[in-house]
Write an enzyme that holds these catalytic residues in place. Structure first.
Site, PDB file in Angstrom:
ATOM      1  N   HIS A   1       0.823  -1.210   0.000  1.00  0.00           N
ATOM      2  CA  HIS A   1       0.000   0.000   0.000  1.00  0.00           C
ATOM      3  C   HIS A   1       0.852   1.252   0.000  1.00  0.00           C
ATOM      4  CE1 HIS A   1      -3.722  -2.226   1.648  1.00  0.00           C
ATOM      5  NE2 HIS A   1      -3.915  -1.883   0.402  1.00  0.00           N
TER       6      HIS A   1
ATOM      7  N   CYS B   1      -3.372  -1.965 -22.984  1.00  0.00           N
ATOM      8  CA  CYS B   1      -3.646  -1.241 -21.733  1.00  0.00           C
ATOM      9  C   CYS B   1      -2.741  -1.695 -20.595  1.00  0.00           C
ATOM     10  CB  CYS B   1      -5.117  -1.399 -21.332  1.00  0.00           C
ATOM     11  SG  CYS B   1      -5.579  -3.107 -21.022  1.00  0.00           S
TER      12      CYS B   1
HETATM   13  C1  PEP Z   1      -2.546  -6.475 -17.653  1.00  0.00           C
HETATM   14  O1  PEP Z   1      -2.507  -7.631 -17.220  1.00  0.00           O
HETATM   15  O2  PEP Z   1      -1.690  -6.002 -18.419  1.00  0.00           O
HETATM   16  C2  PEP Z   1      -3.639  -5.573 -17.252  1.00  0.00           C
HETATM   17  C3  PEP Z   1      -3.816  -4.409 -17.835  1.00  0.00           C
HETATM   18  O3  PEP Z   1      -4.434  -5.969 -16.238  1.00  0.00           O
HETATM   19  P1  PEP Z   1      -4.025  -5.945 -14.676  1.00  0.00           P
HETATM   20  O4  PEP Z   1      -2.715  -5.219 -14.572  1.00  0.00           O
HETATM   21  O5  PEP Z   1      -5.143  -5.261 -13.991  1.00  0.00           O
HETATM   22  O6  PEP Z   1      -3.920  -7.392 -14.386  1.00  0.00           O
END
Ligand code: PEP
Ligand code: MG
Length: 533
Positions: free
Chosen positions: A182, A491
């Site tokens: 955190h 993303c």
């Molecule tokens: C990823 O796995 O790249 C992603 C965007 O999802 P998270 O980081 O939330 O697992």
């Protein structure tokens, strides 16, 4: 003047700072004169109540994310199971402070011994609440860490971080720590540089330190050369901030004029208050799991609908991609995810959990279907591994849509797409032809391709080493997407890494979704790419 000492740890939050050194664990142990068991029990009860009151006040002054962290500590303090062993010790004649410390330390050791990084990181919360109650028991009261300093210790607790005034800058150097704790999360969101895992950090005799959170370098008693380097880094950081703001204000284009969409990743609607919608091309990833909290009631359909509609209204018609619940793995949610899995990253997480908890999934889908008419919504499934999962998820969505329509409730069917974060669809995307768009989750894709857990510092280098493999998979996905006429975006954190932008664009990507803090920097990186070169 002591000699300059150069140390190296792991980056946990970028930024540079130079200032006086302060040891976090510097409090002198004070013991109380013990009374009768009844007196000691009463003293413990009062001290716990004072700690809860202090934390409640603190929670009122901070943002939602920080309040959740404090809420976790309040819940622990209110749990009679935490103080019961201390009470038993007191009955045997032990003074309250020793009984409390011993009892909580047993629990800290249990958390620290956990195989799960998440629970190991929560040991810091336990130590934090242990010390807060101790301060009341021993009459030390509240202890604040000074701002404007480089704090050094084994670990810093979240509430001590929140009670520290960072307005004059500061930094954190830890011999232990975890980039997923955190405190690391808070440090990143407040722009406080932080370095973890610094071994051999003996600060006796040193008064000042210089910290570079991006490289993981820490310099004790910096000499003139080190100070010159620091000044240069600070100037660069200031200039970069100005350039970032200039780039953030304009649409992103490569040096040869090719437009690139740069969107943002968000965890909550509250984050949007600080962001000018005109600086981005929409929301490329909303991590909806952050609406679900440990041990708390699950958010109902109306609450979720309100949040999703707020995101869509904020975006003013720009696309908003909301990912359905991706709990599990490094994001366990007490009362929702499966307890005791041997390997949570390979277990019941993402869409697998939604199928296991269809009640929770259906509630979320109804909220999404109701939000869809309020903007350009795209719904994304996490952790798709088999094409059948696409059909199953879409069928459940359509059932909920039909039932909303039958009840005369306003709703619509958004585009339904998937994360590409498991190797299967990255290798054979053509088998996943029911997906209406792809968004590449490079964080998970990298850990599964490298067989190197994303939260384990010891295997971090392997994850970096497979970057060329990931780029090749990205190129294959883009090629397939073009042929089929569907959008392929990214993303995962790779999109927010300026050193990766050139390769990602050359692999054919034209849509990146990044953390809001790096939006301008990534637009600047896009502008320096020459696709024809
Ligand atoms: C990823 O796995 O790249 C992603 C965007 O999802 P998270 O980081 O939330 O697992
Ligand atoms: Mg993921």
């Amino acid at each position: 003047m002591p000699h300059t000492v150069e140390l190296r740890g792991h980056p946990a939050s970028p930024g540079v700072f130079c200032g006086p050194l302060v040891t976090v664990d510097a409090e002198q142990p004070v013991t109380r004169a013990g009374g009768s068991p009844d007196d000691e029990r009463a003293a413990l009860k009062t001290s716990i109540a004072q700690a809860i009151e202090e934390l409640t006040r603190l929670a009122e002054q901070v943002d939602e994310e920080s309040a959740d962290i404090i809420g976790f500590q309040i819940a622990m303090l209110e749990d009679p199971e935490l103080s019961q062993p201390a009470g038993d010790e007191i009955d045997c004649g032990t003074p309250a402070d020793i009984a409390w410390k011993t009892a909580v330390e047993v629990q800290v050791a249990d958390y620290e011994a956990s195989d799960d990084e998440y629970f190991r990181a929560r040991a810091a919360d336990l130590r934090d609440l242990r010390d807060r109650v101790m301060r009341h028991l021993t009459g030390l009261g509240k202890s604040r860490l000074p701002g404007g300093a480089v704090l050094v210790g084994d670990d810093v607790t979240p509430t001590r971080f929140l009670e520290t005034d960072w307005s004059g800058g500061g930094g954190i150097v830890l011999t232990g720590g975890s980039a997923t704790s955190h405190v690391a999360m808070l440090a990143r969101s407040r722009g406080v540089p932080m370095v973890i895992g610094v071994s051999g950090c003996k600060i006796a005799g040193h008064r000042e330190a210089l910290i570079d959170g991006a490289s993981g370098e820490v310099t004790l008693s910096p000499d003139a050369d080190a100070l010159l380097r620091f000044e240069a880094l600070s100037r660069q950081a200031e200039e970069a901030k100005k350039t970032d703001a200039e780039f953030a204000a304009k649409p992103a284009r490569t040096a040869d004029g090719e437009p690139v969409a740069v969107m943002i990743n968000v965890a909550s609607a509250d984050e949007l208050d600080a962001i000018d919608v005109a600086t981005c091309d929409g929301i490329g990833l909303m991590r909806s799991e952050f609406l679900f909290h440990d041990g708390a009631a699950l958010p109902g359909e109306d609450i979720q609908f309100t949040v999703y509609r707020r995101l869509l209204e904020w975006a003013e018609g720009r696309p908003v991609t909301i990912r359905t619940l991706d709990a599990g793995g490094d994001k366990p949610i007490a009362g929702l995810t499966v307890d005791g899995e041997a390997n949570t990253f390979l277990g019941v997480r993402g869409i697998r959990l939604s199928f296991a908890r269809e009640d929770v999934f259906r509630t979320q889908l109804r909220a999404l279907a109701r939000a869809a008419p309020h903007g350009t919504l795209k719904v994304m499934w996490p952790m798709i591994t088999h094409p059948d999962e696409l059909d199953r998820a879409a069928a459940i969505f359509d059932e909920e849509l039909a039932s909303l329509k039958a009840a005369g409730i306003e709703c619509a069917r958004p585009q339904l797409g998937m994360m590409v974060e498991v190797p299967a669809p990255a290798i054979a995307p053509d088998l996943f032809d029911a997906a209406e768009f792809f968004s590449i989750g490079s964080n998970d894709l990298t850990q599964y391709v490298a067989a190197a857990a994303r939260d384990n510092v010891a295997v971090m280098a392997l994850a970096e080493g497979v970057r060329p493999v990931i780029e090749r998979l990205v190129a294959g996905l883009v090629k397939y997407g073009h042929a089929r006429g569907i959008e392929v975006s990214i993303c995962g954190d790779l999109a927010g890494d300026e050193s990766a932008v050139n390769q990602l664009l050359k692999a054919g990507l034209r849509s990146l979704s990044v953390a809001p803090a790096v939006l301008g920097r990534i637009k600047a990186a896009v502008a320096s790419v020459r696709l024809e070169a």
